[in-house]
Motif scaffolding. Sequence first.
Motif, PDB file in Angstrom:
ATOM      1  N   ARG A   1       0.780  -1.018   0.036  1.00 18.35           N
ATOM      2  CA  ARG A   1       0.578  -0.419  -0.161  1.00 18.35           C
ATOM      3  C   ARG A   1       1.003   1.255  -0.042  1.00 18.35           C
ATOM      4  O   ARG A   1       0.869   2.237  -0.564  1.00 18.35           O
ATOM      5  CB  ARG A   1      -0.930   0.336   1.363  1.00 18.35           C
ATOM      6  N   HIS A   2       1.962   1.231   0.540  1.00 20.71           N
ATOM      7  CA  HIS A   2       3.477   2.258   0.702  1.00 20.71           C
ATOM      8  C   HIS A   2       3.404   2.307  -0.547  1.00 20.71           C
ATOM      9  O   HIS A   2       3.997   3.661  -1.028  1.00 20.71           O
ATOM     10  CB  HIS A   2       4.328   1.628   1.689  1.00 20.71           C
ATOM     11  N   ASP A   3       4.274   1.425  -1.253  1.00 19.20           N
ATOM     12  CA  ASP A   3       4.652   1.515  -2.473  1.00 19.20           C
ATOM     13  C   ASP A   3       3.927   1.889  -3.531  1.00 19.20           C
ATOM     14  O   ASP A   3       4.109   3.189  -4.165  1.00 19.20           O
ATOM     15  CB  ASP A   3       4.571   0.294  -3.238  1.00 19.20           C
ATOM     16  N   THR A   4       2.590   1.918  -3.909  1.00 15.62           N
ATOM     17  CA  THR A   4       0.857   2.425  -4.472  1.00 15.62           C
ATOM     18  C   THR A   4       1.613   3.987  -4.117  1.00 15.62           C
ATOM     19  O   THR A   4       1.534   4.516  -5.587  1.00 15.62           O
ATOM     20  CB  THR A   4       0.482   1.635  -4.570  1.00 15.62           C
ATOM     21  N   ALA A   5       1.553   4.090  -3.050  1.00 10.77           N
ATOM     22  CA  ALA A   5       0.549   5.743  -2.783  1.00 10.77           C
ATOM     23  C   ALA A   5       2.422   6.549  -3.135  1.00 10.77           C
ATOM     24  O   ALA A   5       1.907   7.807  -4.090  1.00 10.77           O
ATOM     25  CB  ALA A   5       0.850   5.764  -0.816  1.00 10.77           C
TER      26      ALA A   5
END
Length: 291
Positions: free
Chosen positions: A18-22
Amino acid sequence: MLRGLYTAAAGMITQQRRHDTATQNIANLNTTGYKQVDSVSHAFPDVLIAAMQNGTTKNIGRLNTGVFAEQSVSQFLQGDLIESGKTVDFALSTDLQIVDPATNMPMIFDGSGKHISAEGEVTYKPQAFFTVQDNEGNKLFTRNGKFSVSPTGEVLSVGGFKVLDGNGQPLMLNGPEDRLKVDGQGYLIDNNTGQRSNSKIGISVVTKPMDLVRDGNGVFHVEDPEAAQIRFTDANDNMQVRQGYLENSNVDATQVTVDMNAAFRAYEANQKVIQYYDSSLQKAVNEVGRV
């Protein structure tokens, strides 16, 4: 105890994705035609918990065993149009509609471009894309209208892909690019007569945009064009080609920053849980086991 350890580890992996997507969205905040990506998480299947006593089994309840990042979903909402003043820059301004068979009226889509019927069926708003072609002849779709013209007159996209015309053939110019003029439907204007020519920029309508697969370089492809219901635009479509403009990224910087910080905090929380279990297991092995 180990089940809780695995659950926390699954949570860390999910929050990392989720952090990588953001961060990917933030990195492409100013990328022309970029479409925001949202990470969708789902729970692992529930486990039925039961207790046995005196030969009988009693159901206690259900236990969730973790979470995982199932997929990344692109948001195809319209981005802001930025004026560039260049004749080979194009942007699409669209508001395509679908008729609701239940009411025979146009569907009403929410802010995310989604319509949910009374039966719970989800329909996504159709989207229009510039149609390009790679070196293998595969059709690709992009919202990045920052084009260029080769010495032979071929119109090329940013990635070097050939821009197609309304017949699915490479778009060719007969004169210098500084004299290129296009009307609101994408038809090229003849410089000598000022009349609309038969040649136009190939703009495809993808009725089911969630069937698009992101390839990178701002382009998408479709595994099954028939299932995605892809067609070229016609005069009935509420679509306009804006020459001298580019479509900016549709990333919501504020929301993406909030999501990134939330993922970071959730990652830290799961990390603390793993540290707690590690400490408990250490005591169980070194202290309780000694007794």
